[in-house]
Motif scaffolding. Structure first.
Motif, PDB file in Angstrom:
ATOM      1  N   ASN A  80       0.836  -1.193   0.000  1.00 49.15           N
ATOM      2  CA  ASN A  80       0.000   0.000   0.000  1.00 49.15           C
ATOM      3  C   ASN A  80       0.875   1.248   0.000  1.00 49.15           C
ATOM      4  OD1 ASN A  80      -1.429   2.224   1.742  1.00 49.15           O
ATOM      5  ND2 ASN A  80      -3.046   0.966   0.829  1.00 49.15           N
ATOM      6  N   ALA A  81       0.689   2.097  -1.022  1.00 48.04           N
ATOM      7  CA  ALA A  81       1.544   3.272  -1.187  1.00 48.04           C
ATOM      8  C   ALA A  81       1.435   4.222   0.000  1.00 48.04           C
ATOM      9  CB  ALA A  81       1.189   3.989  -2.480  1.00 48.04           C
ATOM     10  N   GLU A  82       0.223   4.388   0.514  1.00 48.65           N
ATOM     11  CA  GLU A  82       0.030   5.299   1.649  1.00 48.65           C
ATOM     12  C   GLU A  82       0.741   4.778   2.886  1.00 48.65           C
ATOM     13  OE1 GLU A  82      -3.661   7.085   4.312  1.00 48.65           O
ATOM     14  OE2 GLU A  82      -4.021   6.470   2.233  1.00 48.65           O
TER      15      GLU A  82
ATOM     16  N   ALA B  76       4.514   5.285   2.501  1.00 50.71           N
ATOM     17  CA  ALA B  76       4.914   6.672   2.714  1.00 50.71           C
ATOM     18  C   ALA B  76       4.888   7.035   4.197  1.00 50.71           C
ATOM     19  CB  ALA B  76       3.998   7.609   1.924  1.00 50.71           C
ATOM     20  N   LEU B  77       3.857   6.584   4.897  1.00 52.60           N
ATOM     21  CA  LEU B  77       3.737   6.900   6.314  1.00 52.60           C
ATOM     22  C   LEU B  77       4.816   6.190   7.135  1.00 52.60           C
ATOM     23  CD1 LEU B  77      -0.144   6.790   6.715  1.00 52.60           C
ATOM     24  CD2 LEU B  77       1.322   8.823   6.692  1.00 52.60           C
TER      25      LEU B  77
ATOM     26  N   PRO C 146       7.001   8.655  -4.365  1.00 52.62           N
ATOM     27  CA  PRO C 146       6.115   7.965  -3.407  1.00 52.62           C
ATOM     28  C   PRO C 146       6.540   8.158  -1.957  1.00 52.62           C
ATOM     29  CG  PRO C 146       6.892   6.446  -5.112  1.00 52.62           C
ATOM     30  CD  PRO C 146       7.642   7.716  -5.293  1.00 52.62           C
TER      31      PRO C 146
ATOM     32  N   GLU D 262       4.859  11.545  -0.194  1.00 49.04           N
ATOM     33  CA  GLU D 262       3.419  11.789  -0.091  1.00 49.04           C
ATOM     34  C   GLU D 262       3.077  12.274   1.313  1.00 49.04           C
ATOM     35  OE1 GLU D 262       0.993  11.483  -2.335  1.00 49.04           O
ATOM     36  OE2 GLU D 262       2.299  10.831  -3.978  1.00 49.04           O
ATOM     37  N   PHE D 263       2.175  13.244   1.396  1.00 50.66           N
ATOM     38  CA  PHE D 263       1.661  13.750   2.674  1.00 50.66           C
ATOM     39  C   PHE D 263       2.721  14.460   3.515  1.00 50.66           C
ATOM     40  CE2 PHE D 263       0.091   9.311   1.945  1.00 50.66           C
ATOM     41  CZ  PHE D 263      -1.078   9.646   1.291  1.00 50.66           C
TER      42      PHE D 263
END
Length: 217
Positions: free
Chosen positions: A39-41, A44-45, A135, A138-139
């Motif tokens: 999962n990309a999110e 990143a997290l 990637p 992100e965020f």
């Protein structure tokens, strides 16, 4: 960073059209069929948590940059085996071919992106990787103090603030060393730092001998 002479756009070295197409097809095929997706999110997290922990532990962005590079190096040393196994590529004949493989297969295989290779030096020993979508970032929004050099009064390094994705430089350095290419890899700019583009510079230092052991880091 040091200024680097570059060729004009018309004279950028390139692989043949057929070779470039094969590299792109190989990267796309591996990404679709032979790569376990995460999962990309979440990715990143998780990376963001790692960087935040380093910042808290070291309280010095220059040292965080160094630690990210070292971590990346150790990852690259191990990732190259998976890369070679999945890609089944022959040895690249030139540094230009190497750059094409990094962009179209390496980044695609592990990050799902295909950055642009550009800004070749006249001797074809240096090039830039331009990442349109990173990637890892992100965020992310960096605090103002991460964008600036440390004040002279702190005795800090001359390095300019935090290079958030510096782990990528280490990965490239470690992986290329395992295929006998000693390189310097560093960020030139990053959109997180309000630059126009995210650019990594790769410089070939020398071709290693088969019997020279990897750096112990």
């Amino acid at each position: 960073m040091q200024g680097t002479p570059i060729t004009t756009k018309a004279s950028f070295p390139t692989t043949s059209t057929a070779a470039a197409a094969r590299a792109k097809q190989t990267g796309d095929d591996i990404w679709r069929n032979r790569t376990d997706k995460i999962n990309a999110e979440l990715f990143a997290l998780t990376y963001g948590s790692l960087v935040a922990t380093l910042v808290k532990d070291y309280e010095d962005y220059a040292e965080v940059n160094t630690q990210l590079d070292k971590m990346g190096y150790n990852i690259g040393v191990r990732l190259i085996e998976e890369f070679l196994a999945k890609s089944s590529l022959p040895k690249c004949g030139t540094f230009v071919e190497t750059a094409d493989v990094i962009s179209k297969i390496g980044f695609k295989m592990f990050l799902g992106i295909t950055p642009t290779i550009t800004n070749w030096s006249a001797d074809t020993k240096e090039f830039s990787i331009i990442i349109d979508e990173n990637p890892l970032s992100e965020f992310v929004e960096l605090p103002d103090d991460a964008l600036l050099p440390p004040p002279a009064s702190t005795g800090g390094s001359a390095a300019t603030g935090l290079w958030y994705s510096n782990i990528l430089c280490g990965v490239l350095r470690g992986a290329l060393e395992m295929v006998l290419l000693q390189v310097d890899v560093f960020f030139v700019s990053d959109v997180l730092r309000h630059d126009d583009a995210t650019e990594i510079r790769v410089r070939l230092v020398r071709i290693l001998d088969e019997d020279v052991p990897a750096s112990d880091e």
